[in-house]
Scaffold this motif. Structure first.
Motif, PDB file in Angstrom:
ATOM      1  N   LEU A 120      -4.654  10.522   9.561  1.00 27.91           N
ATOM      2  CA  LEU A 120      -3.588   9.614  10.526  1.00 27.91           C
ATOM      3  C   LEU A 120      -4.151   8.119  10.670  1.00 27.91           C
ATOM      4  N   ASP A 121      -5.242   8.353  11.071  1.00 21.89           N
ATOM      5  CA  ASP A 121      -6.137   7.109  11.402  1.00 21.89           C
ATOM      6  C   ASP A 121      -6.266   6.054  10.118  1.00 21.89           C
ATOM      7  N   GLU A 122      -6.481   6.559   9.027  1.00 26.78           N
ATOM      8  CA  GLU A 122      -6.451   5.813   7.731  1.00 26.78           C
ATOM      9  C   GLU A 122      -5.169   5.455   7.484  1.00 26.78           C
ATOM     10  N   ASN A 123      -4.089   6.115   7.781  1.00 26.99           N
ATOM     11  CA  ASN A 123      -2.810   5.656   7.588  1.00 26.99           C
ATOM     12  C   ASN A 123      -2.314   4.447   8.255  1.00 26.99           C
ATOM     13  N   ARG A 124      -2.776   4.786   9.462  1.00 21.87           N
ATOM     14  CA  ARG A 124      -2.363   3.695  10.343  1.00 21.87           C
ATOM     15  C   ARG A 124      -3.017   2.190  10.074  1.00 21.87           C
ATOM     16  N   LYS A 125      -4.234   2.379   9.611  1.00 21.22           N
ATOM     17  CA  LYS A 125      -4.839   1.342   9.415  1.00 21.22           C
ATOM     18  C   LYS A 125      -4.515   0.563   8.301  1.00 21.22           C
ATOM     19  N   MET A 126      -4.046   1.449   7.417  1.00 24.82           N
ATOM     20  CA  MET A 126      -3.550   1.007   6.012  1.00 24.82           C
ATOM     21  C   MET A 126      -2.140   0.280   6.281  1.00 24.82           C
ATOM     22  N   LEU A 127      -1.232   0.789   7.269  1.00 29.20           N
ATOM     23  CA  LEU A 127      -0.090   0.327   7.467  1.00 29.20           C
ATOM     24  C   LEU A 127      -0.232  -1.007   8.208  1.00 29.20           C
ATOM     25  N   LEU A 128      -1.143  -1.209   9.202  1.00 30.07           N
ATOM     26  CA  LEU A 128      -1.353  -2.386   9.831  1.00 30.07           C
ATOM     27  C   LEU A 128      -1.638  -3.406   8.978  1.00 30.07           C
ATOM     28  N   ARG A 129      -2.842  -3.146   7.890  1.00 29.72           N
ATOM     29  CA  ARG A 129      -3.462  -3.915   6.979  1.00 29.72           C
ATOM     30  C   ARG A 129      -2.274  -4.500   6.161  1.00 29.72           C
ATOM     31  N   ASN A 130      -1.270  -3.800   5.671  1.00 28.62           N
ATOM     32  CA  ASN A 130      -0.105  -3.956   4.839  1.00 28.62           C
ATOM     33  C   ASN A 130       0.729  -4.942   5.628  1.00 28.62           C
ATOM     34  N   ALA A 131       0.956  -4.479   6.760  1.00 25.76           N
ATOM     35  CA  ALA A 131       1.981  -5.305   7.782  1.00 25.76           C
ATOM     36  C   ALA A 131       1.630  -6.920   7.756  1.00 25.76           C
ATOM     37  N   LYS A 132       0.023  -6.615   8.274  1.00 31.26           N
ATOM     38  CA  LYS A 132      -0.564  -8.113   8.382  1.00 31.26           C
ATOM     39  C   LYS A 132      -0.469  -9.075   7.035  1.00 31.26           C
ATOM     40  N   GLN A 133      -0.644  -8.265   5.924  1.00 28.07           N
ATOM     41  CA  GLN A 133      -0.747  -9.332   4.692  1.00 28.07           C
ATOM     42  C   GLN A 133       0.845  -9.529   4.585  1.00 28.07           C
ATOM     43  N   GLU A 134       1.745  -8.874   4.628  1.00 33.25           N
ATOM     44  CA  GLU A 134       3.040  -8.839   4.296  1.00 33.25           C
ATOM     45  C   GLU A 134       3.713 -10.137   5.307  1.00 33.25           C
TER      46      GLU A 134
ATOM     47  N   GLN B 267      13.600  12.961   6.734  1.00 31.44           N
ATOM     48  CA  GLN B 267      14.414  11.902   5.989  1.00 31.44           C
ATOM     49  C   GLN B 267      13.792  11.722   4.646  1.00 31.44           C
ATOM     50  N   LYS B 268      14.743  11.892   3.618  1.00 28.63           N
ATOM     51  CA  LYS B 268      14.189  11.680   2.299  1.00 28.63           C
ATOM     52  C   LYS B 268      14.137  10.105   2.218  1.00 28.63           C
ATOM     53  N   VAL B 269      13.098   9.716   1.472  1.00 25.86           N
ATOM     54  CA  VAL B 269      12.873   8.555   0.993  1.00 25.86           C
ATOM     55  C   VAL B 269      12.493   8.133  -0.357  1.00 25.86           C
ATOM     56  N   SER B 270      12.848   7.155  -0.943  1.00 24.97           N
ATOM     57  CA  SER B 270      12.615   6.869  -2.439  1.00 24.97           C
ATOM     58  C   SER B 270      10.862   6.682  -2.624  1.00 24.97           C
ATOM     59  N   LYS B 271      10.718   7.034  -3.885  1.00 25.06           N
ATOM     60  CA  LYS B 271       9.021   6.809  -4.142  1.00 25.06           C
ATOM     61  C   LYS B 271       8.498   5.543  -4.150  1.00 25.06           C
ATOM     62  N   ALA B 272       9.449   4.572  -4.224  1.00 25.27           N
ATOM     63  CA  ALA B 272       9.192   3.180  -4.143  1.00 25.27           C
ATOM     64  C   ALA B 272       8.592   2.773  -2.715  1.00 25.27           C
ATOM     65  N   GLN B 273       9.140   3.353  -1.647  1.00 19.13           N
ATOM     66  CA  GLN B 273       8.818   3.151  -0.324  1.00 19.13           C
ATOM     67  C   GLN B 273       7.592   3.956   0.220  1.00 19.13           C
ATOM     68  N   VAL B 274       6.982   4.613  -0.625  1.00 18.03           N
ATOM     69  CA  VAL B 274       5.874   5.204  -0.366  1.00 18.03           C
ATOM     70  C   VAL B 274       4.737   4.291  -0.731  1.00 18.03           C
ATOM     71  N   PRO B 275       3.753   4.054  -0.012  1.00 19.25           N
ATOM     72  CA  PRO B 275       2.628   3.313  -0.221  1.00 19.25           C
ATOM     73  C   PRO B 275       1.850   3.967  -1.389  1.00 19.25           C
ATOM     74  N   LYS B 276       1.024   3.113  -2.413  1.00 17.24           N
ATOM     75  CA  LYS B 276       0.423   3.637  -3.487  1.00 17.24           C
ATOM     76  C   LYS B 276      -0.646   4.632  -3.098  1.00 17.24           C
ATOM     77  N   GLU B 277      -1.252   4.185  -1.873  1.00 22.62           N
ATOM     78  CA  GLU B 277      -2.530   4.897  -1.614  1.00 22.62           C
ATOM     79  C   GLU B 277      -2.021   6.350  -1.150  1.00 22.62           C
ATOM     80  N   VAL B 278      -0.933   6.439  -0.312  1.00 25.00           N
ATOM     81  CA  VAL B 278      -0.490   7.703  -0.215  1.00 25.00           C
ATOM     82  C   VAL B 278       0.042   8.485  -1.238  1.00 25.00           C
ATOM     83  N   ARG B 279       0.570   7.848  -2.120  1.00 24.58           N
ATOM     84  CA  ARG B 279       1.176   8.602  -3.248  1.00 24.58           C
ATOM     85  C   ARG B 279      -0.248   9.367  -4.327  1.00 24.58           C
TER      86      ARG B 279
END
Length: 784
Positions: free
Chosen positions: A567-581, A680-692
């Protein structure tokens, strides 16, 4: 080495020898079993044990040894040694069959050179003299009969006999037909009398045919006549048969003369066959008792792991019962074990097991104990078991015990094993106890090793305060009032005299009277021992339970740590992606604004151009800043392989399994179960590559997980470690059962695995595979 002389009988060693003899193929092998003795030569002991171990391996894991015929060719060789003597056809056949077996055995081991070194040593430097077989084969056929062409003379004689017999048969048939045509014959056909073919004639016609009367019927109405012409031919045949017999003796004598120089070699071949039969019998017995080869050391020590009394094991096996294994360790620090406990609790059997297995090892026999047991070499074995009173020698029971103690004290040393049952009994306990204590002290000073059993409290106290002595007790369930037959080293045991008497049904008033007659101190000691035993058992049970709970807690903590880390790694990854975006959005917006300003300037702030540029700027900003869409209820059916997001968090994962209203989700290396309405079902594209990638690897692990494990050939600790890993994954993945292939073998691995798995609360029950698909070589473990 053994004292007294009847020690082998006392320990049951002679019964072991009789059971081994039953596996022998020849009387020579049985005679060798009778000569089995306890040895103290380390190299010899190890060699004999290794031979039995290698042969057992052949019987269980290799192609069958080509052992078909065992004959006493030593007797035949000694007969052939005498000038003028000759071997018969059958005796030559025995030599031929035995030598064929010898050569086949040698060829068998030559094909496996180096695989069974101790068995190969049995025929090392032994020449293969095939000329013996060739010479015998020219005279004796496959059925053990002399060949008709063994010599030219024999062939001519045999041919002459055949012709004469044919002529005699033709002649008598002719005469019989003629007599029958004249109605001279009685009912019937040609018959044999005194080894001659005769015609049955009616008594009144016997004068009508010339010949020799051999016999007549009981009624006298029929006579059996050999016609005169046939009589002469038969005499010729008899003479030829005598000639044939003389020729056969001549041939056999010549063949024996040819064999005579090889008599020493025949004796060597005999020795090999005898040893093979002997080792084979020992190995077959080892398989029957599940015997193994312990580690043998050239020291006076003993360590038995999961040992069983072989005779008790065989008896229990017939009755479908199991023997409680014995674990005992005797070395320089724990030299003598003083065993106490209730009557019929197994003290004597325990001590006899130690003595018998030590005798078996030092006699080159495999023992029913784990292969990590250690057996040393003792120079002497002193035994005092049972009642040896003698009317002839004017010895009472106690006198017989004292005479043995005298021998023990005078002749024992550091390489002596002593086994004393009911030490000190047979006289007044007030005096027998101190005498026994003094003898034990003297023996301890001599550094002897062994085991004694007793009920005397003074010996228990002496053992607890003396270096080199160790108390031990046979466990007893004082609630169910039954012995457990388990040896526990480290504390003395109570005799449970009153408890056993109460169970048997001794009247309460008699019991109370008895309790009042013993001293307060003795009563207190006995009560203390009973309470200690009960408390120790409760502590042990509690410890086992706590160990299980701790193991489960450690598993949960480990899972929580992994989840937190994920979860910590996922949160860091999401924040990092959000900042980059966000940076990308700002950068694009800045470029758009700069381009708009530059366009306004280049058009000299033309109103129409400025309006178009501003409108374009607003449109681009609307595209860049995307408003979050409201979460819609997902009516699509969720199935295995879909990507989903937990509605109360941003955590995404892949569905592994759908069970009614629940779904099993893989989140990285972890598994979690959630209600369908919470995802909730989501598309594969909405899932970050690292998580996939993480989930793909994890899902592959799940898909590749097999609830079946093969531990055949592993050592006990290796097998348990591998099973524990599979069991942990099975519990994490909610698998209902696992399948363990451990093989049949001696059943030790199966028993070890099942005892280990019973400690798990998560294990519901265990059962064998169906007999047609592996039986007790496979265990199914069902999980709660």
């Amino acid at each position: 080495m053994l004292y007294p002389d009847n020690s082998a009988d006392k320990l049951g060693f002679n019964e072991i020898k009789e059971l081994i003899k039953a596996n022998c193929l020849s009387t020579m092998g049985q005679q060798m079993v009778d000569r089995i003795q306890v040895m103290n030569n380390f190299d010899q002991i190890k060699k004999f044990l290794s031979q039995a171990h290698e042969f057992k391996n052949i019987l269980q894991n290799d192609t069958a040894l080509p052992i078909q015929h065992f004959f006493d060719i030593k007797t035949l060789a000694n007969k052939a040694r005498i000038e003028g003597a000759f071997l018969t056809e059958d005796e030559f056949y025995q030599v031929q069959a035995s030598l064929s077996t010898v050569f086949a055995v040698i060829a068998y081991f030559n094909e496996r050179e180096g695989q069974y070194p101790n068995l190969e040593a049995l025929f090392e430097h032994l020449p293969i003299e095939r000329s013996i077989l060739k010479s015998i084969g020219q005279v004796i056929d496959e059925k053990g009969k002399i060949r008709p062409n063994a010599s030219r003379e024999l062939m001519e004689i045999t041919s002459g006999i055949a012709k004469a017999e044919q002529e005699a048969r033709r002649k008598i048939d002719q005469i019989f037909k003629s007599a029958a045509a004249n109605n001279w014959t009685a009912d019937g056909s040609l018959t044999i009398r005194d080894g001659r073919l005769c015609i049955p004639l009616l008594a009144e016609n016997k004068r009508k045919l010339k010949g020799f009367v051999h016999d007549e019927s009981a009624s006298g109405q029929t006579v059996y006549i050999e016609p005169e012409e046939v009589f002469t031919l038969n005499n010729r045949i008899r003479d030829l048969e005598f000639d044939r017999r003389r020729e056969i003796v001549k041939i056999l004598t010549a063949l024996t003369d040819e064999l005579r120089p090889f008599v020493p070699l025949l004796l060597s071949y005999h020795g090999l066959l005898t040893k093979l039969d002997f080792v084979r019998a020992k190995s077959l017995f080892a398989i029957q008792i599940e015997g193994e080869m312990p580690e043998v050391v050239n020291e006076a020590k003993l360590k038995l792991v999961n040992a069983r009394h072989p005779l008790l094991y065989l008896n229990f096996k017939k009755e479908g019962k199991t023997v409680v294994p014995l674990n005992v360790h005797i070395d320089e620090s724990t030299r003598v074990i003083v065993v106490s406990g209730p009557n019929a609790g197994g003290k004597s059997v325990c001590m006899k097991t130690v003595g018998l297995l030590q005798m078996m090892v030092q006699s080159g026999l495999l023992i029913p104990a784990a292969d990590n047991s250690v057996a040393g070499v003792f120079k002497q074995l002193f035994v005092d078991i049972g009642d040896d009173q003698s009317i002839e020698s004017d010895l009472s029971t106690y006198s017989a015990h004292l005479s043995k103690m005298k021998h023990f004290a005078e002749n024992a040393n550091g390489k002596t094993m002593i086994l004393i049952d009911e030490f000190g009994t047979g006289t007044d306990p007030q005096f027998g106890g101190p005498i026994a204590e003094a003898v034990l002290e003297a023996l301890n000073h001599k550094k002897v090793k062994g085991m004694v059993t007793t009920h005397y409290s003074n010996l228990k106290i002496f053992a607890s305060n003396t270096e080199g002595l160790e108390n031990a007790s046979m466990l007893f369930d004082n609630r169910e009032m039954r012995p457990l037959y388990v040896l526990e080293v480290g504390k003395p045991g109570s005799s449970y005299a009153f408890e056993i008497a109460q169970k048997i049904g001794l009247p309460a008033n008699v019991l109370n009277l008895a309790k009042n007659k013993i001293s307060a101190g003795q009563k207190k000691v006995d009560t203390l021992l009973v309470d200690l035993e009960r408390e120790k058992k409760e502590i042990f049970d509690t410890k086992v339970k706590l160990d299980r709970q701790q193991k489960h807690l450690n598993l949960v903590l480990s899972e929580n740590e992994k989840l937190k880390s994920f979860l910590d790694e996922n949160r860091k990854m999401l924040l990092r992606n959000a900042k980059q975006e966000a940076q990308n959005i700002i950068l694009n917006a800045n470029k758009l604004v700069e381009n708009t300003i530059a366009g306004i300037k280049s058009s000299n702030a033309d109103k129409e151009e400025t309006r178009k540029l501003r409108e374009n700027l607003n449109n681009e900003l609307k595209k860049t800043i995307v408003k979050p869409e409201p979460v819609k209820k997902n009516d699509e059916e969720i199935k295995a392989g879909d990507w989903v997001k937990l509605t109360d968090s941003e955590t995404t994962g892949q569905v592994i399994e759908v069970n009614k209203d629940n779904v099993v989700i893989a989140i990285g290396d972890l598994r979690t179960v959630a209600k369908k309405k919470r995802v909730q079902k989501v598309s594969k594209a909405q899932v970050p590559k690292e998580v996939r990638r993480s989930s793909l690897s994890s899902t592959n692990d799940y898909a590749s997980f097999s609830p079946e494990i093969d531990v055949r050939g592993m050592r006990g600790d290796e097998a348990l470690y591998a099973i524990e890993r599979v069991l942990d994954r099975a519990l994490m993945m909610s698998v209902n059962n696992i399948k363990i292939l451990h093989g049949k073998g001696d059943g030790i691995l199966r028993k070890l695995i099942r005892e280990y798995l019973r400690k798990y609360d998560q294990v519901s029950h265990m059962e064998d595979e169906h007999a047609d698909r592996g039986g007790d070589g496979i265990t199914y473990v069902y999980l709660k």
